[in-house]
Design a protein around this motif. Structure first.
Motif, PDB file in Angstrom:
ATOM      1  N   THR A  75       0.825  -1.190  -0.035  1.00 29.90           N
ATOM      2  CA  THR A  75      -0.140  -0.092   0.114  1.00 29.90           C
ATOM      3  C   THR A  75       0.887   1.233   0.026  1.00 29.90           C
ATOM      4  OG1 THR A  75      -1.873  -1.189   0.963  1.00 29.90           O
ATOM      5  CG2 THR A  75      -1.955   1.283   1.287  1.00 29.90           C
ATOM      6  N   VAL A  76       0.702   2.003  -0.932  1.00 33.85           N
ATOM      7  CA  VAL A  76       1.718   3.041  -1.084  1.00 33.85           C
ATOM      8  C   VAL A  76       0.538   4.326  -1.621  1.00 33.85           C
ATOM      9  CG1 VAL A  76       3.414   4.498  -2.378  1.00 33.85           C
ATOM     10  CG2 VAL A  76       3.331   1.976  -1.894  1.00 33.85           C
ATOM     11  N   GLY A  77       0.409   5.333  -0.724  1.00 37.64           N
ATOM     12  CA  GLY A  77      -0.343   6.580  -0.911  1.00 37.64           C
ATOM     13  C   GLY A  77      -1.774   6.238  -1.310  1.00 37.64           C
ATOM     14  N   GLY A  78      -2.284   5.297  -0.731  1.00 35.95           N
ATOM     15  CA  GLY A  78      -3.645   4.998  -0.874  1.00 35.95           C
ATOM     16  C   GLY A  78      -4.094   4.001  -2.055  1.00 35.95           C
ATOM     17  N   THR A  79      -2.813   3.343  -2.719  1.00 39.59           N
ATOM     18  CA  THR A  79      -3.020   2.531  -3.972  1.00 39.59           C
ATOM     19  C   THR A  79      -2.472   1.238  -3.561  1.00 39.59           C
ATOM     20  OG1 THR A  79      -0.714   3.105  -4.880  1.00 39.59           O
ATOM     21  CG2 THR A  79      -2.757   4.388  -5.366  1.00 39.59           C
ATOM     22  N   LEU A  80      -2.834   0.295  -4.167  1.00 46.69           N
ATOM     23  CA  LEU A  80      -2.186  -1.009  -3.940  1.00 46.69           C
ATOM     24  C   LEU A  80      -1.283  -1.385  -4.913  1.00 46.69           C
ATOM     25  CD1 LEU A  80      -2.028  -3.646  -2.056  1.00 46.69           C
ATOM     26  CD2 LEU A  80      -4.048  -4.556  -3.431  1.00 46.69           C
ATOM     27  N   ARG A  81      -0.030  -1.760  -4.812  1.00 51.02           N
ATOM     28  CA  ARG A  81       0.971  -2.059  -5.752  1.00 51.02           C
ATOM     29  C   ARG A  81       1.114  -3.525  -5.707  1.00 51.02           C
ATOM     30  NH1 ARG A  81       4.013   2.366  -7.965  1.00 51.02           N
ATOM     31  NH2 ARG A  81       3.151   4.581  -7.335  1.00 51.02           N
ATOM     32  N   VAL A  82       1.052  -4.377  -6.687  1.00 54.42           N
ATOM     33  CA  VAL A  82       1.251  -5.657  -6.989  1.00 54.42           C
ATOM     34  C   VAL A  82       2.139  -5.985  -7.974  1.00 54.42           C
ATOM     35  CG1 VAL A  82       0.230  -7.695  -7.364  1.00 54.42           C
ATOM     36  CG2 VAL A  82      -1.301  -6.173  -6.597  1.00 54.42           C
ATOM     37  N   PRO A  83       3.426  -6.692  -7.490  1.00 53.51           N
ATOM     38  CA  PRO A  83       4.636  -6.875  -8.221  1.00 53.51           C
ATOM     39  C   PRO A  83       4.251  -8.282  -9.295  1.00 53.51           C
ATOM     40  CG  PRO A  83       4.969  -7.970  -6.015  1.00 53.51           C
ATOM     41  CD  PRO A  83       3.619  -6.977  -6.131  1.00 53.51           C
ATOM     42  N   MET A  84       4.655  -8.180 -10.607  1.00 52.76           N
ATOM     43  CA  MET A  84       4.610  -9.180 -11.385  1.00 52.76           C
ATOM     44  C   MET A  84       5.184 -10.255 -10.798  1.00 52.76           C
ATOM     45  SD  MET A  84       5.849  -9.552 -15.457  1.00 52.76           S
ATOM     46  CE  MET A  84       4.376  -8.142 -15.850  1.00 52.76           C
ATOM     47  N   HIS A  89       2.545 -13.386 -14.346  1.00 52.66           N
ATOM     48  CA  HIS A  89       1.057 -12.601 -14.020  1.00 52.66           C
ATOM     49  C   HIS A  89       1.192 -11.908 -12.720  1.00 52.66           C
ATOM     50  CE1 HIS A  89      -0.380 -15.351 -17.163  1.00 52.66           C
ATOM     51  NE2 HIS A  89       0.249 -16.400 -16.769  1.00 52.66           N
ATOM     52  N   PHE A  90       0.071 -11.141 -12.329  1.00 51.53           N
ATOM     53  CA  PHE A  90      -0.163 -10.548 -11.090  1.00 51.53           C
ATOM     54  C   PHE A  90      -1.156 -11.331 -10.364  1.00 51.53           C
ATOM     55  CE2 PHE A  90       0.770  -7.203 -14.318  1.00 51.53           C
ATOM     56  CZ  PHE A  90       1.829  -6.799 -13.817  1.00 51.53           C
ATOM     57  N   PHE A 103      -5.716 -14.893  -5.966  1.00 49.66           N
ATOM     58  CA  PHE A 103      -6.511 -14.620  -7.017  1.00 49.66           C
ATOM     59  C   PHE A 103      -5.442 -14.315  -8.286  1.00 49.66           C
ATOM     60  CE2 PHE A 103      -9.747 -14.030  -3.894  1.00 49.66           C
ATOM     61  CZ  PHE A 103     -10.715 -14.482  -4.629  1.00 49.66           C
ATOM     62  N   LEU A 104      -5.708 -14.659  -9.255  1.00 45.12           N
ATOM     63  CA  LEU A 104      -4.937 -13.937 -10.442  1.00 45.12           C
ATOM     64  C   LEU A 104      -5.831 -12.787 -10.849  1.00 45.12           C
ATOM     65  CD1 LEU A 104      -2.917 -14.419 -12.818  1.00 45.12           C
ATOM     66  CD2 LEU A 104      -4.923 -15.646 -13.914  1.00 45.12           C
ATOM     67  N   ILE A 105      -5.119 -11.856 -11.180  1.00 49.90           N
ATOM     68  CA  ILE A 105      -5.847 -10.544 -11.516  1.00 49.90           C
ATOM     69  C   ILE A 105      -5.652 -10.216 -13.282  1.00 49.90           C
ATOM     70  CG2 ILE A 105      -5.837  -8.071 -11.572  1.00 49.90           C
ATOM     71  CD1 ILE A 105      -4.776  -8.024  -8.868  1.00 49.90           C
ATOM     72  N   ASP A 106      -6.707 -10.737 -13.972  1.00 50.32           N
ATOM     73  CA  ASP A 106      -6.736 -10.911 -15.388  1.00 50.32           C
ATOM     74  C   ASP A 106      -7.503  -9.986 -16.089  1.00 50.32           C
ATOM     75  OD1 ASP A 106      -6.439 -11.929 -18.007  1.00 50.32           O
ATOM     76  OD2 ASP A 106      -7.365 -13.897 -17.414  1.00 50.32           O
ATOM     77  N   SER A 107      -7.005  -9.017 -16.835  1.00 50.30           N
ATOM     78  CA  SER A 107      -7.888  -8.081 -17.652  1.00 50.30           C
ATOM     79  C   SER A 107      -8.393  -8.585 -18.763  1.00 50.30           C
ATOM     80  CB  SER A 107      -6.995  -6.723 -17.773  1.00 50.30           C
ATOM     81  OG  SER A 107      -5.766  -7.012 -18.851  1.00 50.30           O
ATOM     82  N   GLY A 108      -8.080  -9.789 -19.320  1.00 51.38           N
ATOM     83  CA  GLY A 108      -8.900 -10.601 -20.349  1.00 51.38           C
ATOM     84  C   GLY A 108      -9.746 -11.147 -19.770  1.00 51.38           C
ATOM     85  N   ALA A 109     -10.154 -11.353 -18.782  1.00 51.21           N
ATOM     86  CA  ALA A 109     -11.624 -12.183 -18.073  1.00 51.21           C
ATOM     87  C   ALA A 109     -12.675 -11.083 -17.884  1.00 51.21           C
ATOM     88  CB  ALA A 109     -11.212 -12.926 -16.877  1.00 51.21           C
ATOM     89  N   THR A 110     -13.662 -11.211 -18.449  1.00 51.35           N
ATOM     90  CA  THR A 110     -14.870 -10.460 -18.205  1.00 51.35           C
ATOM     91  C   THR A 110     -15.337 -10.146 -16.783  1.00 51.35           C
ATOM     92  OG1 THR A 110     -15.419 -10.879 -20.592  1.00 51.35           O
ATOM     93  CG2 THR A 110     -17.085  -9.715 -18.863  1.00 51.35           C
ATOM     94  N   THR A 111     -15.487 -11.763 -16.127  1.00 50.57           N
ATOM     95  CA  THR A 111     -16.164 -11.604 -14.905  1.00 50.57           C
ATOM     96  C   THR A 111     -15.265 -12.500 -14.045  1.00 50.57           C
ATOM     97  OG1 THR A 111     -18.197 -11.813 -16.124  1.00 50.57           O
ATOM     98  CG2 THR A 111     -18.160 -12.543 -13.908  1.00 50.57           C
ATOM     99  N   VAL A 189      -0.272  -0.437 -15.520  1.00 51.30           N
ATOM    100  CA  VAL A 189       0.700  -1.226 -15.318  1.00 51.30           C
ATOM    101  C   VAL A 189       1.974  -0.473 -15.716  1.00 51.30           C
ATOM    102  CG1 VAL A 189       2.269  -3.161 -16.122  1.00 51.30           C
ATOM    103  CG2 VAL A 189      -0.254  -3.513 -15.884  1.00 51.30           C
ATOM    104  N   GLU A 190       2.897  -0.369 -14.483  1.00 50.74           N
ATOM    105  CA  GLU A 190       4.274   0.534 -14.737  1.00 50.74           C
ATOM    106  C   GLU A 190       5.247  -0.557 -14.654  1.00 50.74           C
ATOM    107  OE1 GLU A 190       4.347   3.794 -12.150  1.00 50.74           O
ATOM    108  OE2 GLU A 190       2.472   4.896 -12.779  1.00 50.74           O
ATOM    109  N   GLY A 191       5.850  -0.779 -15.739  1.00 52.95           N
ATOM    110  CA  GLY A 191       7.140  -1.829 -15.425  1.00 52.95           C
ATOM    111  C   GLY A 191       6.408  -3.218 -15.212  1.00 52.95           C
ATOM    112  N   ARG A 192       7.021  -3.681 -14.068  1.00 51.77           N
ATOM    113  CA  ARG A 192       6.441  -4.892 -13.494  1.00 51.77           C
ATOM    114  C   ARG A 192       5.487  -4.805 -12.466  1.00 51.77           C
ATOM    115  NH1 ARG A 192       9.402  -9.262 -15.466  1.00 51.77           N
ATOM    116  NH2 ARG A 192       9.184 -10.298 -13.563  1.00 51.77           N
ATOM    117  N   THR A 193       5.098  -3.722 -12.307  1.00 54.37           N
ATOM    118  CA  THR A 193       4.147  -3.411 -11.115  1.00 54.37           C
ATOM    119  C   THR A 193       2.777  -3.046 -11.700  1.00 54.37           C
ATOM    120  OG1 THR A 193       5.939  -2.686  -9.802  1.00 54.37           O
ATOM    121  CG2 THR A 193       3.608  -2.165  -9.065  1.00 54.37           C
TER     122      THR A 193
END
Length: 203
Positions: A75-84, A89-90, A103-111, A189-193
């Protein structure tokens, strides 16, 4: 006694018989034989306990691995940063109704998709009487049932009343899809985060 317990007892008796026969054939001193049998008994007991509690031990291993790999995020400044993760994958640890899961965070999954075990552990109400939802996966199309997650939390992020699907075909996989990501103020996504930005409370 269950079938698994019966098999465990039979296996233990057979192993003890083999060990005992081997020790007797070597004509060792009685005290030495007793110590060796005690050692083998401890080994068998450890194996049986490990097998009996394999699911609980697996959960502990996953939790420790998640901590080592940074799956709880930062948690940084109210955001959550998840490393690759090393697999590209994240992954993140989140709680559904107080039950922690990976959990896997997958932007390719609709639901958002949950394993049947996760849904049961979180005591979710699954609509098993309605028409199934067809979900396209890497292994083909599978049927799933609808449910709703009352509360999902990870770090500073809280999602409420979120739609999800449940299916035994998902195995142990849990996925946070676009319906979760779109509930945030933003994500990028910034770099590997992966940076997740929740909605800030209005003053």
């Amino acid at each position: 006694m269950t079938g698994d317990q019966t098999l465990q007892v039979i296996a233990a008796v057979m192993m003890l018989t083999l060990v005992g026969s081997s020790l007797l054939s070597r004509r060792l001193a009685l005290g030495q034989v007793a110590r060796m049998i005690a050692g083998w008994l401890l080994i068998f007991a450890a194996v049986l306990v490990g097998y009996s509690y394999r699911f609980e031990l697996n959960a502990v291993v996953q939790r420790v691995a998640g901590d080592l790999l940074g799956e709880r995020g930062q948690t940084v400044g109210g955001t959550l940063r998840v490393p690759m993760a090393p697999d590209g994958h994240f992954w993140v640890r989140a709680r559904i109704n107080g039950h922690e899961q990976r959990f896997l965070i997958d932007s390719g999954a609709t639901t958002t998709a949950l394993s049947a075990r996760t849904a049961d552990a979180a005591d979710l109400t699954v609509d098993r009487g309605g028409f199934p939802v067809l979900i396209n996966t890497a292994n083909g199309t599978v049927e799933a049932q609808r449910t709703r997650i009352e509360r999902l939390t990870m770090g500073p992020i809280v999602a409420k009343d979120m739609a999800a699907v449940v299916s035994p075909a998902f195995g142990d996989m849990n996925v946070l899809g676009m319906n979760f990501l779109s509930s945030l103020e933003s994500w990028r996504v910034e770099g590997r985060t992966l940076i997740l930005v929740p909605h800030q409370p209005r003053v």
